[in-house]
Design an enzyme around this catalytic site. Sequence first.
Site, PDB file in Angstrom:
ATOM      1  N   TYR A   6       0.796  -1.226   0.000  1.00  0.00           N
ATOM      2  CA  TYR A   6       0.000   0.000   0.000  1.00  0.00           C
ATOM      3  C   TYR A   6       0.826   1.274   0.000  1.00  0.00           C
ATOM      4  O   TYR A   6       0.283   2.366  -0.041  1.00  0.00           O
ATOM      5  CB  TYR A   6      -0.918   0.016   1.230  1.00  0.00           C
ATOM      6  CG  TYR A   6      -0.164  -0.186   2.528  1.00  0.00           C
ATOM      7  CD1 TYR A   6       0.441   0.876   3.177  1.00  0.00           C
ATOM      8  CD2 TYR A   6      -0.051  -1.456   3.091  1.00  0.00           C
ATOM      9  CE1 TYR A   6       1.148   0.686   4.356  1.00  0.00           C
ATOM     10  CE2 TYR A   6       0.640  -1.653   4.267  1.00  0.00           C
ATOM     11  CZ  TYR A   6       1.244  -0.577   4.897  1.00  0.00           C
ATOM     12  OH  TYR A   6       1.954  -0.770   6.055  1.00  0.00           O
ATOM     13  N   GLY A   7       2.141   1.170   0.033  1.00  0.00           N
ATOM     14  CA  GLY A   7       2.980   2.371   0.133  1.00  0.00           C
ATOM     15  C   GLY A   7       4.155   2.333  -0.820  1.00  0.00           C
ATOM     16  O   GLY A   7       3.976   2.266  -2.034  1.00  0.00           O
ATOM     17  N   THR A   8       5.356   2.355  -0.272  1.00  0.00           N
ATOM     18  CA  THR A   8       6.553   2.458  -1.101  1.00  0.00           C
ATOM     19  C   THR A   8       6.866   1.193  -1.890  1.00  0.00           C
ATOM     20  O   THR A   8       7.749   1.212  -2.742  1.00  0.00           O
ATOM     21  CB  THR A   8       7.783   2.848  -0.261  1.00  0.00           C
ATOM     22  OG1 THR A   8       8.055   1.825   0.694  1.00  0.00           O
ATOM     23  CG2 THR A   8       7.566   4.192   0.439  1.00  0.00           C
ATOM     24  N   LEU A   9       6.127   0.106  -1.640  1.00  0.00           N
ATOM     25  CA  LEU A   9       6.308  -1.125  -2.429  1.00  0.00           C
ATOM     26  C   LEU A   9       5.421  -1.145  -3.677  1.00  0.00           C
ATOM     27  O   LEU A   9       5.570  -2.017  -4.538  1.00  0.00           O
ATOM     28  CB  LEU A   9       6.015  -2.366  -1.570  1.00  0.00           C
ATOM     29  CG  LEU A   9       7.065  -2.673  -0.505  1.00  0.00           C
ATOM     30  CD1 LEU A   9       6.530  -3.711   0.479  1.00  0.00           C
ATOM     31  CD2 LEU A   9       8.359  -3.142  -1.136  1.00  0.00           C
ATOM     32  N   GLU A  72      10.756  -3.725   6.313  1.00  0.00           N
ATOM     33  CA  GLU A  72       9.647  -3.355   7.196  1.00  0.00           C
ATOM     34  C   GLU A  72      10.018  -3.390   8.684  1.00  0.00           C
ATOM     35  O   GLU A  72       9.174  -3.136   9.538  1.00  0.00           O
ATOM     36  CB  GLU A  72       8.445  -4.259   6.942  1.00  0.00           C
ATOM     37  CG  GLU A  72       7.953  -4.262   5.507  1.00  0.00           C
ATOM     38  CD  GLU A  72       7.354  -2.926   5.060  1.00  0.00           C
ATOM     39  OE1 GLU A  72       7.268  -1.992   5.874  1.00  0.00           O
ATOM     40  OE2 GLU A  72       6.970  -2.826   3.895  1.00  0.00           O
TER      41      GLU A  72
END
Length: 128
Positions: A6-9, A72
Amino acid sequence: MKLFVYGTLLRGESNHHVLEGATLLFEGIKIQAKMYDTNIGYPAIELEEGSTIVGEVYEIQEYIWSSLDALEGYTGNPLTDMYSKEIVKVETNEGLIEVIVYTICDVSMKSVLIPSGNWIEYRSSLIR
């Protein structure tokens, strides 16, 4: 196993390269959670009914998990980890599936609520 990101991935984001070798299965998938800007370059989420975030689902090869866990800050110790791993069910156009999602452990990272639950839209709004 499958991973919800949901973010930087996400595709096009700064850490997407960590998913090299993974297979994108679904995009525009929603889960019940709240998203926060950590103010350190990436978001964090906590699972919560009534709020929705959007992301992508990948099939993750076994060898990728160690790189994901390192990124993470996940070791399996909720007292010291930045994130924990949760299993959630998501609805796809092929039915209900289980995915792993990294959720926040360190509540001090909950800096700014992102009401849209969409990291890319949120970041775009900051650049304008």
